[in-house]
Design an enzyme around this catalytic site. Sequence first.
Site, PDB file in Angstrom:
ATOM      1  N   CYS A  37      -7.913  -2.898   9.457  1.00  0.00           N
ATOM      2  CA  CYS A  37      -6.724  -2.431  10.178  1.00  0.00           C
ATOM      3  C   CYS A  37      -6.369  -1.009   9.765  1.00  0.00           C
ATOM      4  O   CYS A  37      -7.010  -0.397   8.910  1.00  0.00           O
ATOM      5  CB  CYS A  37      -5.549  -3.361   9.926  1.00  0.00           C
ATOM      6  N   THR A  39      -3.861   0.024   8.000  1.00  0.00           N
ATOM      7  CA  THR A  39      -3.513   0.117   6.584  1.00  0.00           C
ATOM      8  C   THR A  39      -4.763   0.221   5.725  1.00  0.00           C
ATOM      9  O   THR A  39      -4.813   0.990   4.756  1.00  0.00           O
ATOM     10  CB  THR A  39      -2.676  -1.107   6.162  1.00  0.00           C
ATOM     11  N   HIS A  42      -5.827   3.709   5.785  1.00  0.00           N
ATOM     12  CA  HIS A  42      -5.025   4.537   4.871  1.00  0.00           C
ATOM     13  C   HIS A  42      -5.549   4.396   3.435  1.00  0.00           C
ATOM     14  O   HIS A  42      -5.643   5.387   2.692  1.00  0.00           O
ATOM     15  CB  HIS A  42      -3.554   4.134   4.936  1.00  0.00           C
ATOM     16  N   GLU A  61      -6.492  -9.167   6.974  1.00  0.00           N
ATOM     17  CA  GLU A  61      -6.680  -9.884   8.231  1.00  0.00           C
ATOM     18  C   GLU A  61      -7.895 -10.774   8.084  1.00  0.00           C
ATOM     19  O   GLU A  61      -9.008 -10.278   7.854  1.00  0.00           O
ATOM     20  CB  GLU A  61      -6.912  -8.905   9.381  1.00  0.00           C
ATOM     21  N   CYS A  90       9.337 -11.788  -4.183  1.00  0.00           N
ATOM     22  CA  CYS A  90       9.834 -12.152  -5.518  1.00  0.00           C
ATOM     23  C   CYS A  90      10.936 -13.197  -5.483  1.00  0.00           C
ATOM     24  O   CYS A  90      11.118 -13.950  -6.433  1.00  0.00           O
ATOM     25  CB  CYS A  90      10.315 -10.896  -6.251  1.00  0.00           C
ATOM     26  N   CYS A  93      15.094 -10.029  -5.469  1.00  0.00           N
ATOM     27  CA  CYS A  93      15.630  -8.703  -5.134  1.00  0.00           C
ATOM     28  C   CYS A  93      16.697  -8.807  -4.054  1.00  0.00           C
ATOM     29  O   CYS A  93      16.924  -9.875  -3.465  1.00  0.00           O
ATOM     30  CB  CYS A  93      14.504  -7.777  -4.678  1.00  0.00           C
ATOM     31  N   CYS A 104      10.515  -7.638   0.962  1.00  0.00           N
ATOM     32  CA  CYS A 104      10.865  -7.718  -0.457  1.00  0.00           C
ATOM     33  C   CYS A 104      10.666  -6.373  -1.144  1.00  0.00           C
ATOM     34  O   CYS A 104       9.684  -5.666  -0.899  1.00  0.00           O
ATOM     35  CB  CYS A 104       9.976  -8.779  -1.099  1.00  0.00           C
TER      36      CYS A 104
END
Length: 341
Positions: A37, A39, A42, A61, A90, A93, A104
Amino acid sequence: MKAVIYRGARRLGVEEREPAAPGPGELGISVAYTGICGTDLHIYHGDMDSRVGAAAVIGHEMSGRVAALGEGVTGWSVGQPVTVLPTRWCGRCAACRRGNSHICHAMDFLGIDSPGAMQSGWNVPAELVLPLPEELPLDQGALVEPVAVAVHDVRRGEVASGDHVVVVGGGPIGVLIGTVAQGRGARVLLVEPDPTRRAVAGDIGIEAVDPAAVDVAALVADRTDGAGADVAFEVSGAAAGVGTAVEVLAARGRLVMVAIHPRPREVNLHRFFWRELELLGARLYQRDDMVEAIRLVASGAIPARQLISRVEPPEAATEAFTALEGGGVMKVLLDWREDDR
């Protein structure tokens, strides 16, 4: 077992590793397919080295089958087809306490912050695993996670039947957003310069235009009697895409920011003021989005097979990343099923 290893910007390797048994509360998964993908791109470009460590296994994925149950895990069968919700929150938070665990503040995103799916065997907390229908081909099952992104984005934009929707950016997520929005009865226009991606969109019933050849804002105004679009999705990650998405919106229209913009962009805030526009971020998805994505893919509402451009073995991971990077393709998958290729 095999694993694709990120070794630094634009450097991938394939390693043989000793398989590990799933720990308490984990499922061992025999990975079938892993998608690549934006990301992951990147990461490949070195843009996320602050989160992704050396010799990391990336990817999130995926589809596969249960291979082993860790201590204390029940309700699963070896061989059962599955996918994974790759977000571990978590629970403590401020975001989690307000019911927004999908964003999160201390998120462990599998495949970024901890080992991911680009390996033939993957041990995952059982609570993050979702069953897939037995009849769903596993290559199509690997598209569930990006479909969940689209489902969440369309929900975030509150798209309704009859809405005029403009999607800026016709990569896999943009096309999936268009498909999900049309499934809700919206009228969708996709803006994409790449002719291959426009052709894929057209083949599955989404109108796509080239922003270099068409005055997009004028076209939208003409089709809406001068009003503009109810919702725009910015999925391109480009400065020009932001400008187009803002320009096409009607009074009190909604702009959903989907793409990752690694640097600040200029935004026409006067138009936000003048038309009382809304800007909404859409970062991840929730479990309900994944469940809905499974339903859409399994029902055929998402033309998953038509969106898969290439399937490569793990040894060709670099070529697979390069193909996606160069454009002209939609989804590229890695096939881990050594016995079935």
